[in-house]
Design a protein around this motif. Structure first.
Motif, PDB file in Angstrom:
ATOM      1  N   THR A  45      -1.901  20.512 -23.070  1.00 49.02           N
ATOM      2  CA  THR A  45      -2.384  20.275 -21.885  1.00 49.02           C
ATOM      3  C   THR A  45      -3.700  21.083 -21.588  1.00 49.02           C
ATOM      4  O   THR A  45      -3.653  22.024 -22.091  1.00 49.02           O
ATOM      5  CB  THR A  45      -1.596  20.668 -20.752  1.00 49.02           C
ATOM      6  N   TYR A  46      -4.808  20.221 -20.859  1.00 49.09           N
ATOM      7  CA  TYR A  46      -5.879  20.894 -20.512  1.00 49.09           C
ATOM      8  C   TYR A  46      -6.272  20.678 -19.454  1.00 49.09           C
ATOM      9  O   TYR A  46      -5.816  19.476 -18.494  1.00 49.09           O
ATOM     10  CB  TYR A  46      -7.021  20.357 -21.639  1.00 49.09           C
ATOM     11  N   SER A  47      -7.097  21.315 -18.453  1.00 46.89           N
ATOM     12  CA  SER A  47      -7.631  20.751 -17.130  1.00 46.89           C
ATOM     13  C   SER A  47      -9.231  21.566 -17.030  1.00 46.89           C
ATOM     14  O   SER A  47      -9.271  22.539 -17.673  1.00 46.89           O
ATOM     15  CB  SER A  47      -6.828  21.145 -15.988  1.00 46.89           C
ATOM     16  N   GLU A  48      -9.819  20.660 -16.319  1.00 44.28           N
ATOM     17  CA  GLU A  48     -11.326  21.080 -16.241  1.00 44.28           C
ATOM     18  C   GLU A  48     -11.588  20.514 -15.141  1.00 44.28           C
ATOM     19  O   GLU A  48     -11.413  19.682 -14.308  1.00 44.28           O
ATOM     20  CB  GLU A  48     -12.306  20.626 -17.499  1.00 44.28           C
TER      21      GLU A  48
ATOM     22  N   TYR B   6      -5.636  12.392 -15.424  1.00 47.21           N
ATOM     23  CA  TYR B   6      -5.511  12.054 -13.921  1.00 47.21           C
ATOM     24  C   TYR B   6      -6.739  12.861 -13.389  1.00 47.21           C
ATOM     25  O   TYR B   6      -6.745  14.058 -13.906  1.00 47.21           O
ATOM     26  CB  TYR B   6      -4.344  11.730 -13.255  1.00 47.21           C
ATOM     27  N   HIS B   7      -7.343  12.558 -12.418  1.00 47.83           N
ATOM     28  CA  HIS B   7      -8.245  13.497 -11.760  1.00 47.83           C
ATOM     29  C   HIS B   7      -7.453  13.679 -10.273  1.00 47.83           C
ATOM     30  O   HIS B   7      -7.474  12.901  -9.604  1.00 47.83           O
ATOM     31  CB  HIS B   7      -9.515  12.554 -11.121  1.00 47.83           C
ATOM     32  N   ASP B   8      -7.049  15.127 -10.453  1.00 46.63           N
ATOM     33  CA  ASP B   8      -6.119  15.502  -9.296  1.00 46.63           C
ATOM     34  C   ASP B   8      -7.185  16.431  -8.202  1.00 46.63           C
ATOM     35  O   ASP B   8      -7.512  17.346  -7.992  1.00 46.63           O
ATOM     36  CB  ASP B   8      -5.662  16.805  -9.805  1.00 46.63           C
TER      37      ASP B   8
ATOM     38  N   GLY C 163     -11.501  19.067  -6.958  1.00 44.30           N
ATOM     39  CA  GLY C 163     -10.414  19.329  -7.892  1.00 44.30           C
ATOM     40  C   GLY C 163     -10.666  19.257  -9.419  1.00 44.30           C
ATOM     41  O   GLY C 163     -11.681  19.944  -9.798  1.00 44.30           O
ATOM     42  N   LYS C 164      -9.593  19.074 -10.155  1.00 47.52           N
ATOM     43  CA  LYS C 164      -9.908  19.165 -11.517  1.00 47.52           C
ATOM     44  C   LYS C 164      -9.383  17.921 -12.406  1.00 47.52           C
ATOM     45  O   LYS C 164      -8.238  16.919 -11.680  1.00 47.52           O
ATOM     46  CB  LYS C 164      -8.772  20.077 -12.149  1.00 47.52           C
TER      47      LYS C 164
ATOM     48  N   ILE D  82     -14.199  12.243 -24.328  1.00 46.80           N
ATOM     49  CA  ILE D  82     -15.170  12.043 -23.250  1.00 46.80           C
ATOM     50  C   ILE D  82     -14.630  11.291 -22.026  1.00 46.80           C
ATOM     51  O   ILE D  82     -14.214  10.212 -22.370  1.00 46.80           O
ATOM     52  CB  ILE D  82     -16.429  11.464 -23.913  1.00 46.80           C
ATOM     53  N   VAL D  83     -14.647  11.859 -20.835  1.00 48.39           N
ATOM     54  CA  VAL D  83     -13.975  11.125 -19.447  1.00 48.39           C
ATOM     55  C   VAL D  83     -15.165  10.596 -18.894  1.00 48.39           C
ATOM     56  O   VAL D  83     -16.116  11.341 -18.475  1.00 48.39           O
ATOM     57  CB  VAL D  83     -13.048  12.146 -18.849  1.00 48.39           C
TER      58      VAL D  83
END
Length: 144
Positions: free
Chosen positions: A62-65, A89-91, A40-41, A31-32
């Motif tokens: 790795t994951y991105s959402e 990190y929030h890209d 972004g992601k 949970i972020v």
């Protein structure tokens, strides 16, 4: 009759052996929180070794959402029992890297498992590690 018992024992014995060697897997929910932009992601890296911790391209998984609110939840599956560390990190600008300031600190929001904060140096695996020995929930607050 003996051959029938032997066939049954062999069949069931072999199928039971395969379950003895199968490793139990667990789910990890990350949970972020403290997401202040919907651009972004959020990119998350899981590390399973202190030797590769924070080395780009050497993540275990790795994951991105894309964020859609102040909180984002990652549902991760198939983790065997062990120690893992999470970096994220929030890209915001979608360039697929964690941008750094001239002081070599992230200029985009970031976070680590156990909510370890950056000091003079990057954190180490020992500070960030989480033991997965059952289904687990990890909360990480983004730092700006």
């Amino acid at each position: 009759m003996k051959s029938l018992i032997l066939i049954l024992f062999t069949t069931f014995g072999l199928s039971n052996q395969s379950t003895l060697f199968a490793q139990e897997t667990f789910d990890v929910k990350v949970i972020v929180t403290n997401i202040n932009s919907q651009k972004g992601k959020v990119r998350l890296g899981i590390f399973n070794s202190s030797k590769t911790f924070l080395d780009q391209g050497k993540e275990y998984k790795t994951y991105s959402e894309s964020p859609d609110g102040k909180t984002l939840t990652f549902y991760l599956n198939d983790f065997t029992k062990g120690e893992y560390a999470i970096s994220l990190y929030h890209d915001i600008n979608s360039d697929n890297k964690c941008n750094l300031s001239f002081l070599l600190r992230p200029s985009e929001p970031y976070g680590f498992s156990n909510n370890v904060k950056l000091k003079l140096f990057k954190p180490d695996f020992e500070d960030c590690k989480v033991l997965v020995d059952g289904d687990k929930t990890v909360r990480i607050e983004l730092v700006e």
